[in-house]
Design a protein around this motif. Structure first.
Motif, mmCIF file in Angstrom:
data_model
loop_
_atom_site.group_PDB
_atom_site.id
_atom_site.type_symbol
_atom_site.label_atom_id
_atom_site.label_comp_id
_atom_site.label_asym_id
_atom_site.label_seq_id
_atom_site.Cartn_x
_atom_site.Cartn_y
_atom_site.Cartn_z
ATOM 1 N N ARG A 6 0.829 -1.206 0.000
ATOM 2 C CA ARG A 6 0.000 0.000 0.000
ATOM 3 C C ARG A 6 0.863 1.256 0.000
ATOM 4 O O ARG A 6 0.539 2.249 -0.653
ATOM 5 C CB ARG A 6 -0.946 -0.001 1.213
ATOM 6 N N PHE A 7 1.977 1.216 0.743
ATOM 7 C CA PHE A 7 2.913 2.339 0.770
ATOM 8 C C PHE A 7 3.473 2.599 -0.627
ATOM 9 O O PHE A 7 3.524 3.739 -1.094
ATOM 10 C CB PHE A 7 4.052 2.042 1.746
ATOM 11 N N ALA A 8 3.890 1.537 -1.314
ATOM 12 C CA ALA A 8 4.465 1.680 -2.649
ATOM 13 C C ALA A 8 3.445 2.270 -3.628
ATOM 14 O O ALA A 8 3.781 3.148 -4.442
ATOM 15 C CB ALA A 8 4.976 0.332 -3.156
ATOM 16 N N LEU A 9 2.200 1.822 -3.552
ATOM 17 C CA LEU A 9 1.172 2.362 -4.429
ATOM 18 C C LEU A 9 0.957 3.850 -4.172
ATOM 19 O O LEU A 9 0.824 4.643 -5.113
ATOM 20 C CB LEU A 9 -0.147 1.606 -4.231
ATOM 21 N N ARG A 10 0.926 4.247 -2.906
ATOM 22 C CA ARG A 10 0.731 5.663 -2.571
ATOM 23 C C ARG A 10 1.868 6.525 -3.086
ATOM 24 O O ARG A 10 1.662 7.697 -3.425
ATOM 25 C CB ARG A 10 0.609 5.845 -1.045
ATOM 26 N N LYS A 11 3.052 5.954 -3.176
ATOM 27 C CA LYS A 11 4.219 6.727 -3.593
ATOM 28 C C LYS A 11 4.488 6.629 -5.090
ATOM 29 O O LYS A 11 5.559 7.009 -5.570
ATOM 30 C CB LYS A 11 5.460 6.280 -2.800
ATOM 31 N N GLY A 12 3.520 6.134 -5.835
ATOM 32 C CA GLY A 12 3.612 6.185 -7.292
ATOM 33 C C GLY A 12 4.236 4.987 -7.966
ATOM 34 O O GLY A 12 4.510 5.019 -9.172
ATOM 35 N N PHE A 13 4.450 3.884 -7.239
ATOM 36 C CA PHE A 13 4.959 2.665 -7.870
ATOM 37 C C PHE A 13 3.833 1.966 -8.619
ATOM 38 O O PHE A 13 2.688 1.949 -8.173
ATOM 39 C CB PHE A 13 5.533 1.712 -6.818
ATOM 40 N N GLU A 14 4.181 1.396 -9.760
ATOM 41 C CA GLU A 14 3.240 0.623 -10.557
ATOM 42 C C GLU A 14 3.582 -0.861 -10.427
ATOM 43 O O GLU A 14 4.752 -1.231 -10.378
ATOM 44 C CB GLU A 14 3.325 1.020 -12.032
ATOM 45 N N THR A 15 2.559 -1.689 -10.391
ATOM 46 C CA THR A 15 2.782 -3.131 -10.323
ATOM 47 C C THR A 15 3.117 -3.659 -11.711
ATOM 48 O O THR A 15 2.312 -3.554 -12.634
ATOM 49 C CB THR A 15 1.533 -3.853 -9.790
ATOM 50 N N VAL A 16 4.319 -4.196 -11.850
ATOM 51 C CA VAL A 16 4.736 -4.802 -13.113
ATOM 52 C C VAL A 16 4.215 -6.227 -13.193
ATOM 53 O O VAL A 16 3.695 -6.673 -14.209
ATOM 54 C CB VAL A 16 6.272 -4.793 -13.259
ATOM 55 N N SER A 17 4.350 -6.951 -12.080
ATOM 56 C CA SER A 17 3.934 -8.350 -12.096
ATOM 57 C C SER A 17 3.692 -8.851 -10.685
ATOM 58 O O SER A 17 4.332 -8.398 -9.734
ATOM 59 C CB SER A 17 5.000 -9.213 -12.763
ATOM 60 N N GLU A 18 2.742 -9.744 -10.549
ATOM 61 C CA GLU A 18 2.525 -10.476 -9.309
ATOM 62 C C GLU A 18 2.568 -11.968 -9.622
ATOM 63 O O GLU A 18 2.034 -12.399 -10.639
ATOM 64 C CB GLU A 18 1.168 -10.136 -8.688
ATOM 65 N N SER A 19 3.212 -12.728 -8.773
ATOM 66 C CA SER A 19 3.256 -14.172 -8.961
ATOM 67 C C SER A 19 3.043 -14.856 -7.616
ATOM 68 O O SER A 19 3.342 -14.288 -6.564
ATOM 69 C CB SER A 19 4.594 -14.611 -9.575
ATOM 70 N N MET A 72 7.561 -4.150 -8.625
ATOM 71 C CA MET A 72 6.996 -2.835 -8.899
ATOM 72 C C MET A 72 8.065 -1.882 -9.430
ATOM 73 O O MET A 72 9.261 -2.090 -9.189
ATOM 74 C CB MET A 72 6.357 -2.256 -7.629
ATOM 75 N N ILE A 73 7.606 -0.829 -10.105
ATOM 76 C CA ILE A 73 8.516 0.165 -10.650
ATOM 77 C C ILE A 73 7.922 1.559 -10.506
ATOM 78 O O ILE A 73 6.702 1.738 -10.582
ATOM 79 C CB ILE A 73 8.831 -0.138 -12.143
ATOM 80 N N LYS A 74 8.782 2.521 -10.272
ATOM 81 C CA LYS A 74 8.383 3.940 -10.221
ATOM 82 C C LYS A 74 9.261 4.697 -11.201
ATOM 83 O O LYS A 74 10.488 4.710 -11.055
ATOM 84 C CB LYS A 74 8.558 4.507 -8.806
#
Length: 287
Positions: A103-116, A283-285
């Motif tokens: 949730r922290f990463a999403l708030r700071k503008g990271f995009e999910t590249v992949s989930e496995s 994730m990537i920002k």
């Protein structure tokens, strides 16, 4: 609270509080200090000239919700941007009980590249499942334990991974399913049960890197550099399984390789012998 970049001498003191391999292998180490007390730390490693990977992030429980993580991230971004970076990446495990980092990463503008999926099984179950797979002869050459891999082998592997990452970043729409995440330092893994695949010229074509926990084995890294040759991964898994059988009677095995293609293969090979225990997210920002 002071947020600062830690110099090499100060890193030695941090090794008493945090994992030594992570601290010493970082290219940038940022700490949150109050007096002489350390309440937060963030480390990152340069994986490409334009991309840095966050390798470790910790904030003391008492200081969570006080923008400590955010301030350390801001200093990292400012620092790497000045060095020409265009992106910051992060990979970690998430589950329903502890999703705060995601949730922290999403708030700071990271995009999910992949989930496995994070999978688990036992050595005996994996052995049974692999017995059903016919012995494969890979056209790529040989399989060697990490304990026999030279510095040249390891450097060649990381160089190839960096090249693949660079190519994939240029093709942001790449849907091959493979992620070329950089591994930890070689000594982070249990060398006698970890393996490299080499072609006839001795060039790495794949890697299966394992780590021994207190009462489990962690499949931390699995990659094939020859997408059209599935026998590479199969032979890596068989070699590792045989090595583990010599060392352990039976033991739990956790799979979290951050690679959706590897997850798909593990599910296909092991079928009912594995169960889901969480998610690995990459994730990537973009800066």
């Amino acid at each position: 609270m002071t947020i600062t970049i830690v110099n090499e001498k100060e890193k030695e003191q941090l090794c008493e509080l945090f994992p030594e391999t992570i601290i010493n292998d970082s290219d940038i180490c940022i700490a949150a200090l109050r007096g002489t007390e350390v309440y937060g730390i963030l480390t990152a490693k340069r994986v490409l000239s334009e991309c840095w990977d966050i390798t470790f992030l910790h904030v003391d429980d008492a200081w969570r919700g006080h923008r400590v993580g955010e301030d350390m991230l801001k200093l990292l971004i400012m620092s790497v941007r000045n060095l020409g970076a265009g992106a910051v990446t992060a990979s970690f495990l998430r589950d329903d009980d502890n999703d705060s980092l995601y949730r922290f990463a999403l708030r700071k503008g990271f995009e999910t590249v992949s989930e496995s999926g994070v999978l688990s099984s036992t050595l005996s179950s994996v052995s049974i499942a692999l017995e059903a797979v016919k012995k494969q002869k890979s056209s790529s050459g040989t399989i060697i334990p990490l304990s026999m891999a030279t510095v040249n082998h390891w450097n060649a592997l990381t160089r190839l991974l960096e090249e693949r990452r660079s190519e994939q970043d240029k093709r942001r729409g790449d849907n091959s399913g493979f992620l070329y995440i950089m591994p930890e330092p070689k000594n982070y893994y249990t060398e006698k049960i970890s393996f490299l695949a080499l072609d006839k010229s001795g060039v790495p074509t794949g890697a299966l890197l394992m780590r021994e926990g207190e009462n489990y084995i962690s499949v931390d890294y699995l990659v094939s550099l020859v997408a059209k040759d599935p026998t590479i991964v199969i032979n890596l898994m068989k070699a590792s399984c045989e090595a583990m059988e010599e060392r352990y009677k039976d033991i739990d095995i956790h799979f979290h390789t951050y690679n959706p293609a590897a997850e798909k293969l593990a599910r296909t090979l092991l079928g009912r012998y594995v169960k889901d225990t969480g998610l690995a997210v990459y994730m990537i920002k973009y800066l």
